[in-house]
Design a protein around this motif. Structure first.
Motif, PDB file in Angstrom:
ATOM      1  N   MET A  82       0.579 -50.359   4.861  1.00  0.00           N
ATOM      2  CA  MET A  82       1.584 -49.668   5.672  1.00  0.00           C
ATOM      3  C   MET A  82       2.267 -50.647   6.630  1.00  0.00           C
ATOM      4  N   ARG A  83       1.481 -51.561   7.169  1.00  0.00           N
ATOM      5  CA  ARG A  83       2.061 -52.583   8.047  1.00  0.00           C
ATOM      6  C   ARG A  83       3.061 -53.449   7.278  1.00  0.00           C
ATOM      7  N   LEU A  84       2.728 -53.811   6.046  1.00  0.00           N
ATOM      8  CA  LEU A  84       3.629 -54.625   5.232  1.00  0.00           C
ATOM      9  C   LEU A  84       4.894 -53.850   4.864  1.00  0.00           C
ATOM     10  N   GLN A  85       4.758 -52.548   4.623  1.00  0.00           N
ATOM     11  CA  GLN A  85       5.935 -51.740   4.318  1.00  0.00           C
ATOM     12  C   GLN A  85       6.916 -51.754   5.484  1.00  0.00           C
ATOM     13  N   ARG A  86       6.380 -51.775   6.698  1.00  0.00           N
ATOM     14  CA  ARG A  86       7.244 -51.816   7.873  1.00  0.00           C
ATOM     15  C   ARG A  86       7.970 -53.160   7.998  1.00  0.00           C
ATOM     16  N   GLU A  87       7.450 -54.165   7.307  1.00  0.00           N
ATOM     17  CA  GLU A  87       8.093 -55.480   7.303  1.00  0.00           C
ATOM     18  C   GLU A  87       9.023 -55.652   6.106  1.00  0.00           C
ATOM     19  N   GLY A  88       9.241 -54.582   5.329  1.00  0.00           N
ATOM     20  CA  GLY A  88      10.181 -54.628   4.227  1.00  0.00           C
ATOM     21  C   GLY A  88       9.584 -54.893   2.861  1.00  0.00           C
ATOM     22  N   PHE A  89       8.248 -54.963   2.743  1.00  0.00           N
ATOM     23  CA  PHE A  89       7.617 -55.193   1.451  1.00  0.00           C
ATOM     24  C   PHE A  89       7.412 -53.863   0.716  1.00  0.00           C
ATOM     25  N   GLN A  90       7.380 -53.922  -0.621  1.00  0.00           N
ATOM     26  CA  GLN A  90       7.053 -52.739  -1.418  1.00  0.00           C
ATOM     27  C   GLN A  90       5.535 -52.695  -1.644  1.00  0.00           C
ATOM     28  N   ALA A  91       4.784 -52.738  -0.595  1.00  0.00           N
ATOM     29  CA  ALA A  91       3.334 -52.884  -0.700  1.00  0.00           C
ATOM     30  C   ALA A  91       2.666 -51.544  -0.954  1.00  0.00           C
ATOM     31  N   TRP A  92       1.646 -51.566  -1.797  1.00  0.00           N
ATOM     32  CA  TRP A  92       0.805 -50.397  -2.012  1.00  0.00           C
ATOM     33  C   TRP A  92      -0.560 -50.860  -2.495  1.00  0.00           C
ATOM     34  N   VAL A  93      -1.553 -50.001  -2.299  1.00  0.00           N
ATOM     35  CA  VAL A  93      -2.926 -50.340  -2.630  1.00  0.00           C
ATOM     36  C   VAL A  93      -3.230 -49.909  -4.057  1.00  0.00           C
ATOM     37  N   ILE A  94      -3.715 -50.849  -4.854  1.00  0.00           N
ATOM     38  CA  ILE A  94      -4.162 -50.496  -6.192  1.00  0.00           C
ATOM     39  C   ILE A  94      -5.431 -49.661  -6.043  1.00  0.00           C
ATOM     40  N   PRO A  95      -5.432 -48.422  -6.544  1.00  0.00           N
ATOM     41  CA  PRO A  95      -6.523 -47.491  -6.207  1.00  0.00           C
ATOM     42  C   PRO A  95      -7.879 -47.894  -6.746  1.00  0.00           C
ATOM     43  N   LYS A  96      -7.928 -48.643  -7.843  1.00  0.00           N
ATOM     44  CA  LYS A  96      -9.223 -49.034  -8.394  1.00  0.00           C
ATOM     45  C   LYS A  96      -9.625 -50.386  -7.847  1.00  0.00           C
ATOM     46  N   PRO A  97     -10.789 -50.484  -7.186  1.00  0.00           N
ATOM     47  CA  PRO A  97     -11.182 -51.764  -6.588  1.00  0.00           C
ATOM     48  C   PRO A  97     -11.588 -52.789  -7.626  1.00  0.00           C
ATOM     49  N   GLU A  98     -11.341 -54.054  -7.304  1.00  0.00           N
ATOM     50  CA  GLU A  98     -11.838 -55.143  -8.125  1.00  0.00           C
ATOM     51  C   GLU A  98     -13.246 -55.516  -7.667  1.00  0.00           C
ATOM     52  N   SER A  99     -13.770 -56.584  -8.226  1.00  0.00           N
ATOM     53  CA  SER A  99     -15.137 -56.998  -7.906  1.00  0.00           C
ATOM     54  C   SER A  99     -15.285 -57.402  -6.447  1.00  0.00           C
ATOM     55  N   LEU A 100     -14.200 -57.861  -5.818  1.00  0.00           N
ATOM     56  CA  LEU A 100     -14.259 -58.283  -4.423  1.00  0.00           C
ATOM     57  C   LEU A 100     -13.593 -57.280  -3.489  1.00  0.00           C
ATOM     58  N   GLY A 101     -13.368 -56.069  -3.942  1.00  0.00           N
ATOM     59  CA  GLY A 101     -12.795 -55.055  -3.071  1.00  0.00           C
ATOM     60  C   GLY A 101     -11.412 -54.616  -3.528  1.00  0.00           C
ATOM     61  N   TYR A 102     -10.733 -53.891  -2.646  1.00  0.00           N
ATOM     62  CA  TYR A 102      -9.416 -53.358  -2.966  1.00  0.00           C
ATOM     63  C   TYR A 102      -8.341 -54.432  -2.838  1.00  0.00           C
ATOM     64  N   VAL A 103      -7.254 -54.251  -3.589  1.00  0.00           N
ATOM     65  CA  VAL A 103      -6.169 -55.219  -3.638  1.00  0.00           C
ATOM     66  C   VAL A 103      -4.872 -54.543  -3.213  1.00  0.00           C
ATOM     67  N   ILE A 104      -4.113 -55.219  -2.352  1.00  0.00           N
ATOM     68  CA  ILE A 104      -2.774 -54.770  -1.991  1.00  0.00           C
ATOM     69  C   ILE A 104      -1.774 -55.456  -2.899  1.00  0.00           C
ATOM     70  N   GLN A 105      -0.997 -54.673  -3.630  1.00  0.00           N
ATOM     71  CA  GLN A 105       0.082 -55.224  -4.452  1.00  0.00           C
ATOM     72  C   GLN A 105       1.296 -55.388  -3.546  1.00  0.00           C
ATOM     73  N   VAL A 106       1.574 -56.606  -3.131  1.00  0.00           N
ATOM     74  CA  VAL A 106       2.652 -56.852  -2.175  1.00  0.00           C
ATOM     75  C   VAL A 106       4.016 -56.760  -2.856  1.00  0.00           C
ATOM     76  N   ASP A 107       4.174 -57.440  -3.989  1.00  0.00           N
ATOM     77  CA  ASP A 107       5.463 -57.437  -4.677  1.00  0.00           C
ATOM     78  C   ASP A 107       5.298 -58.063  -6.048  1.00  0.00           C
ATOM     79  N   ILE A 108       6.263 -57.813  -6.923  1.00  0.00           N
ATOM     80  CA  ILE A 108       6.362 -58.480  -8.218  1.00  0.00           C
ATOM     81  C   ILE A 108       7.739 -59.126  -8.281  1.00  0.00           C
ATOM     82  N   VAL A 109       7.770 -60.444  -8.407  1.00  0.00           N
ATOM     83  CA  VAL A 109       9.030 -61.179  -8.381  1.00  0.00           C
ATOM     84  C   VAL A 109       9.153 -62.013  -9.656  1.00  0.00           C
ATOM     85  N   PRO A 110      10.390 -62.324 -10.084  1.00  0.00           N
ATOM     86  CA  PRO A 110      10.573 -63.022 -11.360  1.00  0.00           C
ATOM     87  C   PRO A 110      10.479 -64.539 -11.296  1.00  0.00           C
TER      88      PRO A 110
END
Length: 625
Positions: A82-110
């Motif tokens: 949510m903090r990153l969204q306020r900074e203009g990122f399309q950030a969201w939390v991938i709901p399924k955790p990885e081996s080291l915890g949850y991951v925030i998907q900040v952006d996908i760029v080409p």
């Protein structure tokens, strides 16, 4: 014949003219990478009375996923997103955790240039746990035209007034990532599909059935050391259903089942059903209103957090689990509001929920009625005789749990917060029955004193305390530094004449987290100090210092994880420590197969000494999906 030939000639000429006119009317209104953009353009053109057709053709896309991993708690990752969204990122939390915890998907760029720009912006916000993964996925490109010609790709034909469909989910066949080499995992997880759901409403991504935690663990103790237990097995399934509505409401129904088997003597066979995080929440812009049960995570430290007094602790397995698994959902009423960089969090506890305790015969119960010992106290023959003949009551009368207010500020690279709370202690403190105490003081033998009353010898109490806490987090170099301090007005303690009195307590903790070497290594360490200020002598430890930590290392192309946790405390009464090395195979994500050892050691009168004979080898399987 001449008439027939003339007629055929006219028909062919007319067909050619019509076909030529049709081809000349072909208008291309653009190609779009996103389905929603193409459909919006088509709807705008149809509103002008044009005959529009949307076509699609398969394409393979390449890009870079910029992520922030290592969030152990979902709520912490959601807050950071949510903090990153306020900074203009399309950030969201991938709901399924990885081996080291949850991951925030900040952006996908080409391009790598855009990756560098994203990294720079994240660096200014204080994030160092940045991971960039080259990705490749199968998708579609959409283009809008006013006519449809034969030989074109499959068309998506809609009536001009047809309702707008939901965005399609690309049928991803493979997902690749790595630096220079490419690793293909196929459909091993749904992680690849989640990466390309950029068109989907973020509030709708995390709905449906989910398994938060599933574990099957077998534990073996060395009974030759004198213990009466040689096995302690554990099973858990924690699951829930999350639902979301477009009107701003969302919620969750959660359930967990814990199963324990301990043998051969002091046998424990128990299966307990409990509610998990279950709530109804309403979102209105920057405001959230929640009623139900949630895990509370106030403060910034991971282990022994001084300011998280509201949370309900789970002691059913002592310290065998990391702290993220040692909290239970707490019934609450909650308001969360964001005002620019400030967040206000108000919690009311209409029902008090005490810490979850194991069965009295469990080796993890804080009182051993067989040997007559109480955790944290020296082994004394008189105390042993009293405990062995006593009864213990852990149930409490229903009552409210108080509440609290936390205000926090999210800065660029530094955060701080403070809270005030009036709450009851979640951890129980056992008070000696007054009649039994009087009998002991008048000379009644300890093994006889419990019989002077029909009431329980020891009663668990959870007194109210006023709490003021401050916390702070910042980034210096490649390390995140955290600090937390709390003042508690009333902590129960016992005097030499066995009375329970209350003393103020000051607690302070420091922590650091870094990623030495590369993103596959994580080191977290914390140190703290607790000081009691009683008005008279007490039997409890007045001053205690501690240090804890965790190191994680992924190797063999992230197929294996080596993790070591440790905790050590010091006081005038002695020193103790706990060590838990673990090796896990994680290639079949989200499943983990692991082996580990839990080791306890300490001077007489310390928790490590109490659990000295409970060293345990474990092997198990856990997963979340």
């Amino acid at each position: 014949m001449r008439t027939l030939a003339l007629t055929l000639s006219l028909l062919l000429t007319s067909f050619a003219l019509v076909n030529s006119a049709t081809a000349s009317e072909l208008i291309d209104h653009g190609r779009f990478d996103r389905y929603n953009d193409a459909m919006q353009t088509a709807e705008n053109l149809r509103a002008e009375g044009r005959q529009i057709t949307v076509f699609r053709e398969p394409v393979t896309r390449d890009g870079f996923a910029v992520q922030l991993p290592y969030y152990q708690l979902y709520i912490a990752a959601e807050w950071a997103a949510m903090r990153l969204q306020r900074e203009g990122f399309q950030a969201w939390v991938i709901p399924k955790p990885e081996s080291l915890g949850y991951v925030i998907q900040v952006d996908i760029v080409p391009t790598r240039e855009q990756v560098a720009d994203v990294r720079q912006r994240l660096d200014l916000l204080g994030h160092r746990n940045i991971r960039v993964r080259p990705i490749r996925w199968k998708s579609y490109q959409y283009f809008v035209q006013e006519t449809r010609l034969e030989g074109m790709p499959e068309a998506i034909v809609e009536a001009p007034d047809a309702p707008k469909p939901a965005p399609e989910q690309p049928e991803v066949e493979s997902f690749t990532f790595g630096d220079d080499s490419v690793l293909t995992f196929g459909k091993q997880t749904d992680y690849d599909t989640l990466l390309v759901q950029q068109d989907k409403d973020p509030s709708l991504r995390n709905q449906g059935f989910e398994v938060d935690d599933f574990r099957a663990e077998f534990g073996f103790l060395d009974a030759k050391t004198g213990g009466l237990v040689d096995s302690s097995h554990y099973g858990l399934i924690s699951m829930g259903y999350r639902f979301v509505s477009e009107s701003g409401f969302d919620g969750r129904i959660g359930l967990r089942v814990d199963a324990v088997r301990q043998a051969p003597e002091r046998a424990v066979r128990e299966a307990e059903v409990d509610y998990g995080e279950s709530f109804l929440r309403y979102r209105a812009g920057d405001h959230k209103y929640t009623v139900g049960a949630q895990v509370i995570n106030w403060g910034v430290l991971d282990e022994l957090a001084p300011g998280n007094v509201l949370a309900t602790q789970d002691l059913t397995r002592y310290t065998l689990d990391d702290l993220t698994r040692r909290y239970r959902a707490t019934p609450l009423l909650r308001y969360e509001g964001w005002f620019d960089r400030w967040k206000v969090d108000v919690i009311g506890l209409p029902l008090f929920r005490a810490a979850e305790l194991p069965e009295p015969d469990s080796i993890w119960f804080p009182i051993d009625s067989v040997t007559g010992r109480i955790i944290g106290l020296p082994n004394d023959p008189l105390l042993a005789a009293l405990v062995q003949n006593s009864t213990f009551e852990t149930d409490i009368e229903d009552d409210h749990g108080g509440g609290g207010l936390r205000v926090s500020h999210q800065g660029r690279g530094w955060d701080f917060g403070f809270s005030v709370q009036h709450v009851r202690h979640s951890l129980p403190y056992f008070e000696l029955n007054p009649d039994v105490r009087l009998a002991l003081l008048t000379g009644t033998p300890p093994n006889i004193a419990p019989t002077v009353t029909a009431s329980p010898t020891f009663q668990a109490i959870h007194p109210f305390t006023d709490v003021v806490s401050l916390d702070f987090a910042t980034v210096w170099g490649d390390t995140t530094w955290r600090a937390e301090v709390a003042y508690l007005s009333d902590v129960p303690v016992t005097t030499p004449d066995l009375r329970v009195v209350y003393a103020p307590s000051a607690q302070i903790g420091f922590g650091m987290e870094m990623f030495p070497g590369d993103a596959n290594n994580r080191l977290s360490m914390q140190a703290g100090f607790t000081h009691l200020e009683p008005d008279e002598p007490i039997l409890d430890r007045e001053q205690t210092a501690y240090i804890s930590g965790e190191f994680e290392w992924l190797f063999a192309r992230e197929a294996w994880r080596l993790r070591t946790r440790f905790l050590s405390t010091w006081s005038e009464e002695g020193t103790d420590y706990y060590l838990n090395p673990e090796l896990a195979y994680i290639r079949v994500e989200p499943d983990e197969f692991y082996i580990g050892v839990h080791i306890f050691e300490g001077d007489e009168g310390t928790p490590g000494d109490y659990h000295n004979e409970h060293d345990m080898f474990v092997l198990g399987w856990r997963t979340r999906y």
